[in-house]
Design a protein around this motif. Sequence first.
Motif, PDB file in Angstrom:
ATOM      1  N   SER A 267      58.762  32.507  77.154  1.00 61.84           N
ATOM      2  CA  SER A 267      57.885  32.616  78.004  1.00 61.84           C
ATOM      3  C   SER A 267      57.082  33.899  78.066  1.00 61.84           C
ATOM      4  N   HIS A 268      56.320  34.330  77.256  1.00 56.62           N
ATOM      5  CA  HIS A 268      55.775  35.731  76.861  1.00 56.62           C
ATOM      6  C   HIS A 268      54.939  36.239  77.984  1.00 56.62           C
ATOM      7  N   LYS A 269      55.511  37.457  78.410  1.00 56.42           N
ATOM      8  CA  LYS A 269      54.790  38.035  79.260  1.00 56.42           C
ATOM      9  C   LYS A 269      53.634  39.205  78.743  1.00 56.42           C
ATOM     10  N   PHE A 270      52.685  39.627  79.820  1.00 59.23           N
ATOM     11  CA  PHE A 270      51.478  40.447  79.325  1.00 59.23           C
ATOM     12  C   PHE A 270      50.966  39.678  78.059  1.00 59.23           C
ATOM     13  N   LEU A 271      50.617  38.439  78.292  1.00 61.76           N
ATOM     14  CA  LEU A 271      50.171  37.787  76.932  1.00 61.76           C
ATOM     15  C   LEU A 271      48.766  37.931  76.602  1.00 61.76           C
ATOM     16  N   THR A 272      48.704  38.283  75.389  1.00 63.50           N
ATOM     17  CA  THR A 272      47.364  38.844  74.772  1.00 63.50           C
ATOM     18  C   THR A 272      46.833  37.777  73.553  1.00 63.50           C
ATOM     19  N   ARG A 273      47.973  37.116  72.738  1.00 61.29           N
ATOM     20  CA  ARG A 273      47.595  36.293  71.700  1.00 61.29           C
ATOM     21  C   ARG A 273      48.445  35.389  71.482  1.00 61.29           C
ATOM     22  N   ILE A 274      47.896  34.079  71.004  1.00 58.92           N
ATOM     23  CA  ILE A 274      48.863  32.870  70.620  1.00 58.92           C
ATOM     24  C   ILE A 274      48.532  32.576  69.343  1.00 58.92           C
ATOM     25  N   TRP A 275      49.208  33.094  68.293  1.00 61.45           N
ATOM     26  CA  TRP A 275      48.771  32.775  66.806  1.00 61.45           C
ATOM     27  C   TRP A 275      49.802  31.353  66.378  1.00 61.45           C
ATOM     28  N   ILE A 276      48.868  30.337  65.862  1.00 60.58           N
ATOM     29  CA  ILE A 276      49.427  29.140  65.588  1.00 60.58           C
ATOM     30  C   ILE A 276      49.709  29.344  64.053  1.00 60.58           C
ATOM     31  N   ARG A 277      51.128  29.177  63.854  1.00 58.27           N
ATOM     32  CA  ARG A 277      51.523  29.390  62.291  1.00 58.27           C
ATOM     33  C   ARG A 277      51.777  28.168  61.442  1.00 58.27           C
ATOM     34  N   ASP A 278      51.818  28.387  60.046  1.00 53.17           N
ATOM     35  CA  ASP A 278      52.199  27.007  59.282  1.00 53.17           C
ATOM     36  C   ASP A 278      53.643  27.056  58.807  1.00 53.17           C
ATOM     37  N   GLN A 279      54.567  28.083  59.725  1.00 54.56           N
ATOM     38  CA  GLN A 279      55.741  28.175  59.394  1.00 54.56           C
ATOM     39  C   GLN A 279      56.525  28.604  60.654  1.00 54.56           C
ATOM     40  N   VAL A 280      57.850  28.616  60.612  1.00 56.52           N
ATOM     41  CA  VAL A 280      58.552  29.036  61.733  1.00 56.52           C
ATOM     42  C   VAL A 280      58.249  30.625  61.912  1.00 56.52           C
ATOM     43  N   HIS A 281      58.037  30.969  63.183  1.00 54.36           N
ATOM     44  CA  HIS A 281      57.798  32.390  63.240  1.00 54.36           C
ATOM     45  C   HIS A 281      58.551  33.354  63.115  1.00 54.36           C
ATOM     46  N   ASP A 282      58.524  34.611  62.558  1.00 51.20           N
ATOM     47  CA  ASP A 282      59.551  35.538  62.177  1.00 51.20           C
ATOM     48  C   ASP A 282      59.330  36.828  62.808  1.00 51.20           C
ATOM     49  N   GLY A 283      58.852  36.941  64.026  1.00 52.05           N
ATOM     50  CA  GLY A 283      58.523  38.016  64.825  1.00 52.05           C
ATOM     51  C   GLY A 283      59.685  38.844  65.237  1.00 52.05           C
ATOM     52  N   PRO A 284      59.722  39.906  65.836  1.00 50.85           N
ATOM     53  CA  PRO A 284      60.833  40.604  66.575  1.00 50.85           C
ATOM     54  C   PRO A 284      61.624  39.625  67.492  1.00 50.85           C
ATOM     55  N   LYS A 285      62.840  39.508  67.253  1.00 55.29           N
ATOM     56  CA  LYS A 285      63.789  38.768  67.961  1.00 55.29           C
ATOM     57  C   LYS A 285      63.872  37.133  67.993  1.00 55.29           C
ATOM     58  N   MET A 286      63.030  36.815  66.695  1.00 52.15           N
ATOM     59  CA  MET A 286      63.225  35.321  66.282  1.00 52.15           C
ATOM     60  C   MET A 286      64.180  35.283  65.101  1.00 52.15           C
ATOM     61  N   THR A 287      64.575  36.356  64.654  1.00 50.22           N
ATOM     62  CA  THR A 287      65.421  36.129  63.198  1.00 50.22           C
ATOM     63  C   THR A 287      66.918  36.936  63.499  1.00 50.22           C
ATOM     64  N   GLY A 288      67.796  36.812  62.352  1.00 53.49           N
ATOM     65  CA  GLY A 288      69.067  37.274  62.483  1.00 53.49           C
ATOM     66  C   GLY A 288      69.771  36.649  63.552  1.00 53.49           C
ATOM     67  N   TYR A 289      70.460  37.458  64.635  1.00 55.82           N
ATOM     68  CA  TYR A 289      71.334  36.839  65.611  1.00 55.82           C
ATOM     69  C   TYR A 289      70.473  36.861  66.953  1.00 55.82           C
ATOM     70  N   SER A 290      69.287  36.963  67.123  1.00 54.95           N
ATOM     71  CA  SER A 290      68.387  36.956  68.100  1.00 54.95           C
ATOM     72  C   SER A 290      68.296  35.630  68.657  1.00 54.95           C
ATOM     73  N   TYR A 291      68.859  35.222  69.744  1.00 48.54           N
ATOM     74  CA  TYR A 291      68.570  33.872  70.383  1.00 48.54           C
ATOM     75  C   TYR A 291      68.845  32.709  69.271  1.00 48.54           C
ATOM     76  N   ARG A 292      69.911  33.068  68.775  1.00 51.44           N
ATOM     77  CA  ARG A 292      70.495  31.986  67.739  1.00 51.44           C
ATOM     78  C   ARG A 292      71.722  31.595  67.892  1.00 51.44           C
ATOM     79  N   LEU A 293      72.247  30.505  67.743  1.00 52.20           N
ATOM     80  CA  LEU A 293      73.687  29.922  67.773  1.00 52.20           C
ATOM     81  C   LEU A 293      73.915  29.651  66.259  1.00 52.20           C
ATOM     82  N   PRO A 294      75.457  29.540  66.290  1.00 50.05           N
ATOM     83  CA  PRO A 294      76.063  29.151  64.967  1.00 50.05           C
ATOM     84  C   PRO A 294      75.506  27.509  64.717  1.00 50.05           C
TER      85      PRO A 294
END
Length: 430
Positions: A267-294
């Motif tokens: 629920s992004h704050k200070f919203l300036t852009r919504i980019w519609i992508r043709d893949q799963v988004h890979d921005g900061p805190k979308m990859t690795g262990y951020s907001y992810r479960l085993p």
Amino acid sequence: MSDHITDPDTPTPKASEADAPVSGARRSFLRATGASAVGAALGMTIPFERNLGAGIIPLAFAQDSGQELMSEKSGLVVLSDRPLNAETPAHLLDDDITPVERMFVRLNGLVPQNALDADASGWKLTVDGEVDTPLELTLDDLKSKFENVTVQLVVECGGNGRAFYNPGTSGNQWSTGAVGCPQWTGVRLTDVLKAAGVKESAVYTAHYGNDVHLSGEDKLPISRGVPIEKAQEPDAIIAWAMNGEPIPALHGFPLRLVIPGYPGSVSHKFLTRIWIRDQVHDGPKMTGYSYRLPAYPVAPGTEVPEEDMVILEQMPVKSLITFPRTGTEVPHDQPAEVRGHAWAGSGDISAVHVSTDFGVTWHEAELDPAPNRYAWQRFRAKVDFPQAGYYEVWARATDANGVTQPPVSPGWNPRGYANNLQHRIALVAT
């Protein structure tokens, strides 16, 4: 007493003394343009000021938890001050509609200057990517070109309940108070996406704001997204008001997303852009262990390979006892009222039960209907105490799919997300 009797051994991390600001003059610094001006704003000489890189803000001017940014809050417990994160004790969340002063704070970076100044002039929202007609919308465009809606929606941090995992995990040690259910006014995200014309190639959204990275450098503190199907649900909104007033600086002025049922980080704050992508988004805190479960159950403390982590999407069913306050003394010879809220990432609660004998027997609580989908629901019950002594009241909610809160922390994971163990309070019958 804490809301839970047994806490993990991991202590709440404290901000280092180096991170502690010494004044609230950040705005003066941001307006300073020369060495003498910066020194004057601080009130003393800065011997190595020439070594400060462009965009680096001295910690003396960093936004902090105890001064102006928290002036509108009441009773919150600060977990970190850079970035600012603060939770609300359970007994202060008794309102049906969470007031601004009791809404938890979760920041990933620093609040942008325009939000601090409550200045929305020139603000624009861009919607682009896998769309037929890219849009650039002002606040007035949003308010005049789309149907305005006001809905009450739960926003909950994905790490709410992290403090009760054992062994402990990294991150802010949220207990139960990283949740709230204010009213939000805005437009449906799906209406805006329809105006842009989402292409069949669309897979995921990507959200961007103008919040400032902690380093002061030109980096993104966070950029997350959701599956396009979730974004097109009618409950997700682009909001400009909270409880009938412009969204406060700490909560995303002038514009934010509210995507219920998913962790609050989308629920992004200070919203300036919504980019519609043709893949799963890979921005900061979308990859690795951020907001992810085993992707599979693991034993507590297990090191899980990064490739075996999956994105946390729907939040679990949950309840919170908000009255009475844990540790309260009550008469043993008369019933006591217990009340609170229940909610679920699936959007619907079917029942709430309470127990006073450590979960041996359960009694169904009265459950109010939700004002709208994804709002929390009020529950209340009368409980009896057969004799004087120490008691615990436990609460468990069940969602419309029949899923019920567990009695212990479920599904240990490396970052401590999605803990929905039953809530407990302690009472002393006299």
